[in-house]
Design a protein around this motif. Structure first.
Motif, PDB file in Angstrom:
ATOM      1  N   GLU A   1       0.858  -1.182   0.000  1.00  0.00           N
ATOM      2  CA  GLU A   1       0.000   0.000   0.000  1.00  0.00           C
ATOM      3  C   GLU A   1       0.895   1.233   0.000  1.00  0.00           C
ATOM      4  O   GLU A   1       1.311   1.717   1.045  1.00  0.00           O
ATOM      5  CB  GLU A   1      -0.908  -0.010   1.233  1.00  0.00           C
ATOM      6  N   ASP A   2       1.233   1.742  -1.191  1.00  0.00           N
ATOM      7  CA  ASP A   2       2.149   2.879  -1.270  1.00  0.00           C
ATOM      8  C   ASP A   2       1.819   3.808  -2.444  1.00  0.00           C
ATOM      9  O   ASP A   2       2.669   4.046  -3.305  1.00  0.00           O
ATOM     10  CB  ASP A   2       3.603   2.402  -1.368  1.00  0.00           C
ATOM     11  N   PRO A   3       0.584   4.349  -2.478  1.00  0.00           N
ATOM     12  CA  PRO A   3       0.263   5.296  -3.553  1.00  0.00           C
ATOM     13  C   PRO A   3       1.091   6.572  -3.418  1.00  0.00           C
ATOM     14  O   PRO A   3       1.428   6.996  -2.309  1.00  0.00           O
ATOM     15  CB  PRO A   3      -1.227   5.576  -3.344  1.00  0.00           C
ATOM     16  N   VAL A   4       1.422   7.171  -4.553  1.00  0.00           N
ATOM     17  CA  VAL A   4       2.233   8.385  -4.544  1.00  0.00           C
ATOM     18  C   VAL A   4       1.493   9.505  -5.261  1.00  0.00           C
ATOM     19  O   VAL A   4       0.621   9.278  -6.100  1.00  0.00           O
ATOM     20  CB  VAL A   4       3.599   8.161  -5.218  1.00  0.00           C
ATOM     21  N   ALA A   5       1.861  10.734  -4.932  1.00  0.00           N
ATOM     22  CA  ALA A   5       1.283  11.891  -5.592  1.00  0.00           C
ATOM     23  C   ALA A   5       1.791  11.962  -7.025  1.00  0.00           C
ATOM     24  O   ALA A   5       2.977  11.755  -7.285  1.00  0.00           O
ATOM     25  CB  ALA A   5       1.655  13.166  -4.830  1.00  0.00           C
ATOM     26  N   ILE A   6       0.913  12.250  -7.961  1.00  0.00           N
ATOM     27  CA  ILE A   6       1.311  12.422  -9.355  1.00  0.00           C
ATOM     28  C   ILE A   6       2.205  13.653  -9.429  1.00  0.00           C
ATOM     29  O   ILE A   6       1.817  14.730  -8.983  1.00  0.00           O
ATOM     30  CB  ILE A   6       0.081  12.600 -10.254  1.00  0.00           C
ATOM     31  N   PRO A   7       3.413  13.542  -9.984  1.00  0.00           N
ATOM     32  CA  PRO A   7       4.324  14.687  -9.997  1.00  0.00           C
ATOM     33  C   PRO A   7       4.229  15.509 -11.270  1.00  0.00           C
ATOM     34  O   PRO A   7       3.808  15.018 -12.329  1.00  0.00           O
ATOM     35  CB  PRO A   7       5.698  14.013  -9.918  1.00  0.00           C
ATOM     36  N   ASP A   8       4.609  16.792 -11.178  1.00  0.00           N
ATOM     37  CA  ASP A   8       4.882  17.577 -12.374  1.00  0.00           C
ATOM     38  C   ASP A   8       6.135  17.012 -13.039  1.00  0.00           C
ATOM     39  O   ASP A   8       6.959  16.370 -12.380  1.00  0.00           O
ATOM     40  CB  ASP A   8       5.130  19.048 -12.011  1.00  0.00           C
ATOM     41  N   LEU A   9       6.294  17.255 -14.333  1.00  0.00           N
ATOM     42  CA  LEU A   9       7.424  16.682 -15.062  1.00  0.00           C
ATOM     43  C   LEU A   9       8.497  17.695 -15.428  1.00  0.00           C
ATOM     44  O   LEU A   9       9.422  17.375 -16.163  1.00  0.00           O
ATOM     45  CB  LEU A   9       6.919  16.001 -16.350  1.00  0.00           C
TER      46      LEU A   9
END
Length: 413
Positions: free
Chosen positions: A217-225
């Motif tokens: 269980e390790d969802p991450v924030a969607i990052p800017d590129l």
């Protein structure tokens, strides 16, 4: 034969005599990636920061082996068109849009010159459209078996509409609730979702996703590129050392290969073109700020003394930092799929528009990020519910005026 010898001589990692990011350098790097299996293999091995995690082991077992493994898979060059508003209307009526026979494949055979069906639900879950109503990040494509299907692209998560409605390529889609979309699809179609997975999907929330290959269980924030080329590693856990565009091209190539269940591999020319496109993305202009130049100047001084030791590169990001030192949720850093024991120091370009913060998107604002009150058990300001948000205690000892000045400076990056 001379061309082959020249390729072998120039494709040693770090052996180029051209200035990085110059046109000759790009051309040389492309030739090495596209034409040399040994270079791709050496690049893969050099880029994996933890060869023992499952992500690395899988690639080491099958990638860059010349006439074996994934290299032996047939190349798939699909026909694809962006999904339009009219096509979305057809889908809403229960009809699959047809693709024109004249639609050209994604790759035209030349080397790069380098030069949904429920509109209201879609809006609620963060699916966006451009000014003409065309969905962002959704395409109609011909699958491996010849059927026409609806698919997603990188833009689903990494393109969003800005404050004035303009489409900003590279911006994280922080409104996108991918977990809820999966659950809604299962409920609407009756397609079963394993209970454990369904439970995890429900906890992601907007702007987060778990794309790892394990059941952690390790969802991450969607990052800017933006600013990726200045970072020393790729991904929040630093799974891949950023040894150059070849590292990102290999990641894109193998990611597309996995998405197609290892039946085919994409043209490497597409993976390379995508890597170059991402490396050259630029952030949008800084939003107009109401803070004074003097305050931002004071904030710059605070940044230099308190933050620069970690956020040290041109994109105000940095290298890896031990998960135990940063102290945030350690699940991703120690995950079985892509764990390294570390987190990447994130780039801070347009950070003022980048909430929520930390790798798991748990902190709602810069003010809260720098406030020690979020460590309290009774804290209720977190993005994912009540309770303390541990870690990243840097800046907690700043005076209120210093904290305000620092935020003013950050909002100008």
């Amino acid at each position: 034969m001379r061309a082959v010898i020249a390729l072998l001589l120039t494709c040693g990692l770090g052996a180029s005599t051209h200035a990085p990011w110059s046109s000759p350098w790009w051309a040389e790097q492309a030739a090495c990636y596209l034409d040399s299996a040994s270079y791709r293999r050496a690049s893969l091995e050099a880029s994996l920061t933890n060869p023992s995690n499952s992500y690395s082991r899988h690639r080491l077992a099958f990638y860059g082996l010349g006439d074996r493994g994934w290299d032996a898979l047939p190349v798939w060059n699909p026909r694809s068109v962006p999904l339009t508003r009219a096509m979305s209307d057809e889908l809403a009526r229960g009809t699959m849009p047809s693709m024109s026979a004249a639609t050209t494949p994604l790759w035209d055979g030349a080397r790069p010159e380098f030069a949904l069906t429920r509109p209201e639900l879609a809006r609620q879950l963060g699916l966006q459209a451009d000014g003409d109503g065309n969905p962002l990040g959704v395409v109609l494509f011909t699958d491996v078996d010849g059927t026409t299907r609806v698919g997603i692209t990188c833009a689903l998560c990494h393109t969003a509409r800005g404050a004035q409605g303009a489409v900003v390529v590279g911006r994280a889609r922080r409104e996108l609730d991918y977990g809820a979309i999966r659950l809604a699809y299962g409920a609407a179609t009756g397609e079963p979702i394993e209970p454990g997975l369904a439970k995890r999907l429900a906890t992601w929330g907007p702007g987060r996703a778990d794309v790892t290959e394990d059941n952690d269980e390790d969802p991450v924030a969607i990052p800017d590129l933006w600013g990726l080329r200045f970072q020393t590693t790729l991904t929040q856990a630093g799974t891949i050392a950023n040894i150059g565009p070849v590292a990102l091209a290999i990641r894109q190539e193998t990611q597309l290969l996995h998405a197609n269940r290892q039946r085919i591999r994409p043209p490497r020319e597409l993976a390379w073109a995508l890597a170059r496109f991402v490396y050259e993305l630029e952030p949008p202009p800084v939003a107009v700020t109401t803070t004074s130049p003097a305050m931002r100047s004071r904030g710059a001084a605070v940044f230099e003394s308190e933050c620069r030791h970690c956020h040290r590169n041109e994109a105000y990001g940095g290298s890896l930092i031990a998960a135990t030192r940063v102290g945030t949720n350690p699940a991703l850093a120690h995950g079985t799929a892509r764990g390294t024991g570390y987190y990447r120091v994130p780039a801070l370009l347009r950070v003022c528009d980048g909430a929520p913060y930390l790798h798991d998107g748990s902190v709602r604002s810069l003010a809260e990020l720098l406030s020690p009150r979020r460590l309290l058990a009774a804290y209720t300001g977190g993005a994912h519910g009540a309770g303390a948000i541990a870690g990243h205690e840097f800046g907690f000892d700043l005076r209120p005026t210093e904290r305000a000045a620092l935020i003013a400076f950050l909002c100008g990056l």
